[in-house]
Design a protein around this motif. Structure first.
Motif, PDB file in Angstrom:
ATOM      1  N   SER A 116      -0.177   4.103   2.203  1.00 11.84           N
ATOM      2  CA  SER A 116      -0.982   4.482   3.362  1.00 11.84           C
ATOM      3  C   SER A 116      -2.381   4.913   2.947  1.00 11.84           C
ATOM      4  CB  SER A 116      -0.300   5.615   4.130  1.00 11.84           C
ATOM      5  OG  SER A 116       0.852   5.173   4.792  1.00 11.84           O
ATOM      6  N   LEU A 117      -2.469   5.691   1.880  1.00  9.94           N
ATOM      7  CA  LEU A 117      -3.760   6.187   1.440  1.00  9.94           C
ATOM      8  C   LEU A 117      -4.601   5.066   0.837  1.00  9.94           C
ATOM      9  CD1 LEU A 117      -2.618   9.608  -0.043  1.00  9.94           C
ATOM     10  CD2 LEU A 117      -3.460   9.092   2.241  1.00  9.94           C
ATOM     11  N   PHE A 118      -3.966   4.123   0.152  1.00 13.72           N
ATOM     12  CA  PHE A 118      -4.691   2.941  -0.308  1.00 13.72           C
ATOM     13  C   PHE A 118      -5.250   2.164   0.892  1.00 13.72           C
ATOM     14  CE2 PHE A 118      -2.468   2.218  -4.663  1.00 13.72           C
ATOM     15  CZ  PHE A 118      -3.248   3.224  -5.209  1.00 13.72           C
ATOM     16  N   GLU A 119      -4.432   2.026   1.915  1.00 15.33           N
ATOM     17  CA  GLU A 119      -4.873   1.315   3.112  1.00 15.33           C
ATOM     18  C   GLU A 119      -6.072   2.006   3.736  1.00 15.33           C
ATOM     19  OE1 GLU A 119      -3.251   0.468   7.656  1.00 15.33           O
ATOM     20  OE2 GLU A 119      -1.833   1.026   6.092  1.00 15.33           O
ATOM     21  N   GLN A 120      -6.043   3.322   3.803  1.00 12.28           N
ATOM     22  CA  GLN A 120      -7.159   4.074   4.367  1.00 12.28           C
ATOM     23  C   GLN A 120      -8.444   3.815   3.584  1.00 12.28           C
ATOM     24  OE1 GLN A 120      -6.704   8.300   4.047  1.00 12.28           O
ATOM     25  NE2 GLN A 120      -8.453   8.777   5.353  1.00 12.28           N
ATOM     26  N   ALA A 121      -8.318   3.682   2.257  1.00 11.26           N
ATOM     27  CA  ALA A 121      -9.490   3.491   1.404  1.00 11.26           C
ATOM     28  C   ALA A 121      -9.920   2.038   1.310  1.00 11.26           C
ATOM     29  CB  ALA A 121      -9.196   4.027  -0.001  1.00 11.26           C
ATOM     30  N   GLY A 122      -9.196   1.129   1.967  1.00  8.51           N
ATOM     31  CA  GLY A 122      -9.568  -0.275   1.905  1.00  8.51           C
ATOM     32  C   GLY A 122      -9.095  -0.984   0.664  1.00  8.51           C
ATOM     33  N   VAL A 123      -8.177  -0.350  -0.092  1.00  3.99           N
ATOM     34  CA  VAL A 123      -7.627  -0.961  -1.303  1.00  3.99           C
ATOM     35  C   VAL A 123      -6.522  -1.942  -0.915  1.00  3.99           C
ATOM     36  CG1 VAL A 123      -6.346  -0.515  -3.430  1.00  3.99           C
ATOM     37  CG2 VAL A 123      -8.196   1.019  -2.731  1.00  3.99           C
ATOM     38  N   ILE A 124      -6.543  -3.119  -1.516  1.00  6.65           N
ATOM     39  CA  ILE A 124      -5.507  -4.122  -1.279  1.00  6.65           C
ATOM     40  C   ILE A 124      -4.402  -3.892  -2.306  1.00  6.65           C
ATOM     41  CG2 ILE A 124      -4.986  -6.586  -1.155  1.00  6.65           C
ATOM     42  CD1 ILE A 124      -8.018  -7.025  -0.680  1.00  6.65           C
ATOM     43  N   ARG A 125      -3.288  -3.325  -1.866  1.00  6.55           N
ATOM     44  CA  ARG A 125      -2.172  -3.097  -2.791  1.00  6.55           C
ATOM     45  C   ARG A 125      -1.189  -4.255  -2.685  1.00  6.55           C
ATOM     46  NH1 ARG A 125       2.213   1.947  -3.262  1.00  6.55           N
ATOM     47  NH2 ARG A 125       2.957   1.333  -5.330  1.00  6.55           N
ATOM     48  N   VAL A 126      -0.944  -4.922  -3.806  1.00  4.01           N
ATOM     49  CA  VAL A 126      -0.007  -6.036  -3.839  1.00  4.01           C
ATOM     50  C   VAL A 126       1.239  -5.605  -4.609  1.00  4.01           C
ATOM     51  CG1 VAL A 126      -1.822  -7.765  -3.649  1.00  4.01           C
ATOM     52  CG2 VAL A 126      -1.090  -7.002  -5.911  1.00  4.01           C
ATOM     53  N   ASP A 127       2.287  -6.412  -4.483  1.00 11.50           N
ATOM     54  CA  ASP A 127       3.586  -6.011  -5.026  1.00 11.50           C
ATOM     55  C   ASP A 127       3.780  -6.363  -6.485  1.00 11.50           C
ATOM     56  OD1 ASP A 127       4.334  -5.024  -2.537  1.00 11.50           O
ATOM     57  OD2 ASP A 127       5.106  -6.961  -1.880  1.00 11.50           O
ATOM     58  N   ASP A 128       3.133  -7.412  -6.968  1.00 13.79           N
ATOM     59  CA  ASP A 128       3.383  -7.842  -8.343  1.00 13.79           C
ATOM     60  C   ASP A 128       2.156  -8.553  -8.900  1.00 13.79           C
ATOM     61  OD1 ASP A 128       3.469 -10.592  -7.406  1.00 13.79           O
ATOM     62  OD2 ASP A 128       5.503 -10.178  -6.710  1.00 13.79           O
ATOM     63  N   LEU A 129       2.264  -8.959 -10.164  1.00 11.31           N
ATOM     64  CA  LEU A 129       1.120  -9.535 -10.856  1.00 11.31           C
ATOM     65  C   LEU A 129       0.777 -10.931 -10.334  1.00 11.31           C
ATOM     66  CD1 LEU A 129       2.040  -8.368 -14.454  1.00 11.31           C
ATOM     67  CD2 LEU A 129       0.292  -7.411 -12.960  1.00 11.31           C
ATOM     68  N   VAL A 130       1.778 -11.684  -9.896  1.00  8.42           N
ATOM     69  CA  VAL A 130       1.493 -13.004  -9.325  1.00  8.42           C
ATOM     70  C   VAL A 130       0.607 -12.852  -8.096  1.00  8.42           C
ATOM     71  CG1 VAL A 130       2.500 -15.025  -8.201  1.00  8.42           C
ATOM     72  CG2 VAL A 130       3.589 -14.058 -10.246  1.00  8.42           C
ATOM     73  N   GLN A 131       0.964 -11.896  -7.228  1.00  4.97           N
ATOM     74  CA  GLN A 131       0.145 -11.659  -6.037  1.00  4.97           C
ATOM     75  C   GLN A 131      -1.248 -11.166  -6.413  1.00  4.97           C
ATOM     76  OE1 GLN A 131       2.032  -9.286  -3.009  1.00  4.97           O
ATOM     77  NE2 GLN A 131       4.041 -10.166  -3.424  1.00  4.97           N
ATOM     78  N   LEU A 132      -1.334 -10.371  -7.468  1.00  7.36           N
ATOM     79  CA  LEU A 132      -2.638  -9.856  -7.905  1.00  7.36           C
ATOM     80  C   LEU A 132      -3.611 -11.000  -8.147  1.00  7.36           C
ATOM     81  CD1 LEU A 132      -4.155  -7.202  -8.938  1.00  7.36           C
ATOM     82  CD2 LEU A 132      -3.496  -7.977 -11.215  1.00  7.36           C
ATOM     83  N   PHE A 133      -3.167 -12.013  -8.892  1.00  8.83           N
ATOM     84  CA  PHE A 133      -4.056 -13.131  -9.201  1.00  8.83           C
ATOM     85  C   PHE A 133      -4.180 -14.095  -8.027  1.00  8.83           C
ATOM     86  CE2 PHE A 133      -2.340 -11.909 -13.478  1.00  8.83           C
ATOM     87  CZ  PHE A 133      -3.495 -11.264 -13.889  1.00  8.83           C
ATOM     88  N   ASP A 134      -3.117 -14.227  -7.228  1.00  7.51           N
ATOM     89  CA  ASP A 134      -3.215 -15.064  -6.029  1.00  7.51           C
ATOM     90  C   ASP A 134      -4.322 -14.571  -5.109  1.00  7.51           C
ATOM     91  OD1 ASP A 134      -1.189 -16.744  -6.818  1.00  7.51           O
ATOM     92  OD2 ASP A 134       0.334 -15.894  -5.487  1.00  7.51           O
TER      93      ASP A 134
ATOM     94  N   VAL B  63      -4.978  -3.925  -6.260  1.00  7.56           N
ATOM     95  CA  VAL B  63      -4.254  -3.021  -7.148  1.00  7.56           C
ATOM     96  C   VAL B  63      -2.786  -3.406  -7.211  1.00  7.56           C
ATOM     97  CG1 VAL B  63      -3.444  -0.639  -7.440  1.00  7.56           C
ATOM     98  CG2 VAL B  63      -5.802  -1.075  -6.774  1.00  7.56           C
ATOM     99  N   VAL B  64      -2.239  -3.404  -8.421  1.00  2.00           N
ATOM    100  CA  VAL B  64      -0.791  -3.344  -8.623  1.00  2.00           C
ATOM    101  C   VAL B  64      -0.510  -1.969  -9.180  1.00  2.00           C
ATOM    102  CG1 VAL B  64       1.170  -4.161  -9.962  1.00  2.00           C
ATOM    103  CG2 VAL B  64      -0.435  -5.790  -9.006  1.00  2.00           C
ATOM    104  N   LYS B  65       0.270  -1.183  -8.458  1.00  2.00           N
ATOM    105  CA  LYS B  65       0.643   0.167  -8.901  1.00  2.00           C
ATOM    106  C   LYS B  65       2.127   0.167  -9.215  1.00  2.00           C
ATOM    107  CE  LYS B  65       0.796   4.717  -9.345  1.00  2.00           C
ATOM    108  NZ  LYS B  65       2.226   4.788  -9.687  1.00  2.00           N
ATOM    109  N   SER B  66       2.476   0.296 -10.505  1.00  2.00           N
ATOM    110  CA  SER B  66       3.877   0.310 -10.895  1.00  2.00           C
ATOM    111  C   SER B  66       4.457   1.695 -10.681  1.00  2.00           C
ATOM    112  CB  SER B  66       4.019  -0.099 -12.363  1.00  2.00           C
ATOM    113  OG  SER B  66       3.381   0.855 -13.199  1.00  2.00           O
ATOM    114  N   GLY B  67       5.775   1.806 -10.828  1.00  5.53           N
ATOM    115  CA  GLY B  67       6.441   3.095 -10.679  1.00  5.53           C
ATOM    116  C   GLY B  67       6.707   3.494  -9.258  1.00  5.53           C
TER     117      GLY B  67
END
Length: 881
Positions: A455-473, A427-431
């Protein structure tokens, strides 16, 4: 006087075949609907309901069926369009028992209407204090008995006088919850499958001079869509060489999917026409809705209400569209001319404009997609719906989400937790910095900081990345390589400098690099193959980063082939920085199938640091799967009766409402948590008397929350009357006489002060937070969060998530403390938070964690009167508009 209408019982629901219906309480004004509904029923359906023939209902019967008090007599109806297609009702038999019966129009039987109505009626009955349903059923009415038995509630049945009496205990069980979740999953997945796999598409609003409609039409034709495409133009006979129709209703074939590109003011009329035609799904690319302000938002809500009422799901409005490159479908119903080929990644984007750029990036990397949805204003179809579909989609291995807001955050985390055990979600979550929700995007106002969302993403096993480059990486690693078994990383390189950069990046990312293998600038295929084989064979290597940056071009194809051969046999993830190129390079692919890289293809990154960063995300996700992914707080534990009564009494005495204080110590005691007694005092003499009653030694401290967070508001280890007197006077002088001072028995020392809190967030529901009580920790915001309830594993993760956690485990000169007791406290508080939705706020401050026990010195609880179920807490239904 008519009974008060319970508007919060209304809901839009998805049926088993993916269509939608509207559920609401019956009204006296539904008399004509009831007559028309009854007239469409078969003789058999009437016989099963009334145990005999009844050609028509009398006016008296109609009045009785449509007049209810919404307490002891309740009826819910299902509407599709303006027609009633089903009704379910209960009538009070005893204070806790009611008789239930339902009737579904023959044409809509088998669509799951009765099951969803039973879920909603059971929830209303529990809200009104009923504990059991009783139903008398003819033995031949297997359909009704099946609905009752398959609901998952504890059921009993008996046979007498030719009738089967079935009794359902309405208390939720793990089975009943699993039934609801399973039905929700299948229905919502089916609704998306109908959108992504249409047999025919109509494009409404095309023109001969270009524009949005013609762009979508040309993209559909260029992708060679597998079914018929129908342009709709009021005057033209053909558009883009395809026969056009003046209206949807004039099309001589069935229409599964309609793309609307008409001006916003005309969308509603077109939706109604599509509903009459039998269209099953809509993509509204038109703008002029919620993104334009209040008037547009009202138009958007009306669009969704009408579409759902007639059984249609809506993508958009103000969206880019949807795409499915499956060779059997070849759907590009988007404004983007470039759509990647077939791949293993499902991709959801809220932004339409950004979606075009994202699709181009995916194509440039050679990744491919399994399907793509740009939801725009996300008025109806959301990321949650796509998660339901991709969970079972065999073509999807990895899920990518670009989110600007969260419609139902609690449902998102519930789904993500289940799905992430099998398919990674990135996930990339803006804002995050601005807390901004784009205009037109329906979203709750989240009261939590962005760090809590992580923290809640981490609990759910969601990989939160900082930007779109990381999303595709991250995506290209997860889609084509196995997850690493651990953090140990081997590095094979032909450059000392780049190898050191990779090692440094590993250390910075929390990985454990092994000494790099430097092959020298002239190394070729044989050297790289042997070095990679040796690295992956080592027991102390979980993944390998290969750096190939030759100073002189030539030989790259042979090196790539050797890397692919060795990587394909090792079962460990292999990443590369191959000539500084990014993506799924053709020469690093295995098992080529058109443009779709096969599993085992090696992803390449522009720099070693990017490869290591992607690998670090994969390592953390693998660790979650191995640990927390398997542990979860299970089904309902049962509300402590004393706690429920305490809450009800406090709200009743206060006349309901918000901000009602309750005895926090009594509430916590029901869950096995003791709060040490504290005696408020208003003079030095009272302080001494309190100390003598409590027993020496004692502590004196400020009570108010704002004072507790300040340094110097506690006096510890007071063992004599004169010490207590002096401490009281000193603290009173410091506080200026405006704060309450309390005397408390001295807790064991040494101990680490911590804070445990619960807040009822409007989007996530009950959230438990943990942090240290020291002023520095509070100022730095060193706090972690988890959704309630908490499993023991989640409680352990919560404790270890704060940066100061090493102080609890004997590091930096501190003695190790009773972390197990702290985790048990968090589990109990999480259960309280989950079971009592009336608790709006609960603060345990301070919580002292000693070497052998945990002591709660202060607690405060604030109640509110909830209206309706929590987010994702009631019977299944779509997000309200």
């Amino acid at each position: 006087m008519e009974a008060q209408y319970p508007a919060h019982w209304e809901a839009d629901v998805v049926l088993a075949d993916g269509g939608t219906a509207h559920v609401r309480p019956i009204r006296t004004t539904d008399a004509d609907r009831m007559r028309a509904f009854y007239a469409r029923l078969s003789d058999e359906s009437i016989y099963f309901r009334f145990f005999g023939p009844r050609p028509e209902l009398s006016d008296r019967e109609i009045t009785r069926f449509t007049t209810v008090d919404y307490v002891g007599r309740v009826a819910l109806i299902a509407l599709i369009g303006q027609e009633m297609v089903a009704v379910i009702r209960y009538d009070r038999m005893t204070p806790t028992e009611a008789e239930v019966a339902f009737l579904v129009e023959d044409a809509h039987q088998g669509r799951g209407v009765a099951s969803v109505l039973l879920e909603h009626l059971a929830a209303t009955a529990r809200e009104r204090g009923f504990e059991r349903f009783v139903a008398d059923v003819l033995p031949a009415n297997r359909r009704m008995m099946g609905v009752l038995r398959q609901a998952g509630y504890t059921a009993e049945s008996s046979f007498a006088d030719g009738v089967v009496r079935m009794t359902l205990d309405l208390a939720p069980t793990e089975t009943s919850q699993e039934v609801v979740v399973g039905r929700e999953h299948r229905a919502e997945a089916r609704s998306i499958e109908r959108l992504l796999n249409p047999g025919s598409v109509a494009v409404i609003g095309v023109s001969r001079a270009g524009g949005v409609g013609q762009t979508v039409l040309r993209n559909l034709l260029a992708a060679d869509f597998s079914g018929p495409v129908y342009p709709v133009h009021r005057e033209a006979r053909a558009v883009a060489g395809v026969r056009a129709y003046p209206s949807v209703s004039a099309i001589d074939g069935d229409v599964d999917l309609a793309v609307l590109a008409v001006p916003a003011a005309g969308v509603i009329d077109v939706v109604k026409e599509c509903a009459e035609k039998g269209v099953r799904g809509l993509i509204v690319v038109s703008s002029g809705f919620g993104e334009t302000g209040a008037e547009g938002r009202a138009r958007q809500d009306e669009l969704v209400r009408i579409a759902r009422a007639y059984g249609l799901r809506v993508v958009g409005p103000n969206c880019l569209g949807i795409a499915n490159p499956d060779p059997a479908v070849r759907l590009n119903a988007t404004l983007a001319a470039t759509v990647p080929g077939r791949g293993r990644v499902g991709f959801f984007s809220q932004s339409g404009a950004l979606g075009t750029a994202l699709l181009q990036r995916v194509a440039q990397r050679g990744m491919g997609i399994s399907s793509f949805v740009s939801a725009g204003n996300r008025a109806d179809v959301s990321g949650n719906d796509l998660l339901q579909f991709w969970e079972e989609d065999p073509a999807t291995d990895v899920i990518l989400l670009y989110l600007e807001s969260l419609g139902n955050p609690r449902k998102f985390t519930r789904l993500a937790r289940r799905i992430a055990r099998r398919k990674p979600i990135v996930v990339v979550k803006s804002g995050g910095a601005t807390r901004h929700v784009p205009t037109g995007h329906a979203a709750p106002v989240l009261g939590l900081p962005d760090s809590a969302l992580s923290s809640l993403f981490e609990q759910a096993g969601v990989i939160r990345v900082d930007d779109l480059v990381q999303l595709f990486d991250v995506a290209q690693l997860l889609a084509y390589q196995p997850l690493p078994a651990g953090p140990k990383v081997g590095v094979v390189s032909n450059s000392d400098a780049l190898a050191l950069l990779a090692v440094d990046a590993c250390v910075g990312a929390g990985l454990s690099p092994r000494p790099p293998v430097n092959l020298g600038a002239t190394a070729g295929a044989a050297e790289f193959g042997a070095a990679l084989a040796g690295a992956v064979a080592a027991d102390d290597v979980d993944a390998v980063v290969v750096v190939y940056m030759p100073p002189i071009p030539g030989g790259a194809a042979d090196v790539a082939a050797e890397l692919v051969r060795v990587a394909g046999e090792c079962g460990k993830p292999v990443l590369a920085t191959f000539e500084g190129r990014r993506g799924m390079l053709p020469e690093l692919r295995t098992g080529m199938n058109g443009a779709d890289p096969a599993r085992g293809s090696i992803p390449s990154y522009a720099a070693p640091e990017e490869a290591v960063r992607a690998l670090a995300y994969a390592v953390r996700h693998a660790r979650w799967r191995d640990g927390l992914g398997a542990g979860h707080a299970g089904g309902p534990a049962g509300v402590a009766r004393g706690a429920r009564e305490l809450v009800r009494t406090a709200l009743a005495e206060a006349g309901d409402g918000d901000g009602v204080e309750v005895d926090a110590a009594g509430l916590l005691a029901e869950y096995g948590v003791e709060v040490w007694p504290s005696v408020p005092v208003f003079s030095a003499d009272e302080a001494v008397d309190a100390a003598q009653r409590l027993g020496w030694p004692v502590a004196i401290r400020a009570v108010e929350a704002e004072a507790v967070q300040r340094a110097g508001t506690v006096r510890l280890g007071l063992s004599r009357p004169d010490a207590v007197r002096h401490a009281y006077l000193d603290l009173a002088r410091q506080l200026g006489g405006e704060m309450t001072i309390a005397v408390q028995r001295m807790a064991p020392q040494p101990a680490v002060p911590t804070v445990v809190s619960v807040v009822e967030d409007p989007g996530f529901g009950p959230v438990v937070s943990f942090g240290f009580g020291e002023v520095a920790a509070r100022l730095l915001g060193d706090q972690a969060y988890r959704l309630a309830p908490l499993s023991p594993e989640e409680a352990g993760s919560l404790v270890r998530s704060v940066r100061a956690a090493p102080l609890l485990f004997g590091e930096y000169g501190y003695p190790p403390v009773a972390v197990g007791a702290l985790e048990d406290l968090l589990v109990r508080v999480g259960r309280l938070a989950d079971e009592l939705p009336e608790v709006a706020l609960l603060d345990l401050d301070p919580v002292l964690v000693g070497e052998s026990e945990v002591v709660v010195l202060g607690a405060r609880a604030v109640l509110r009167s909830p209206v309706g179920p929590r987010p994702d807490g009631g019977p299944r239904g779509l997000r309200p508009v």
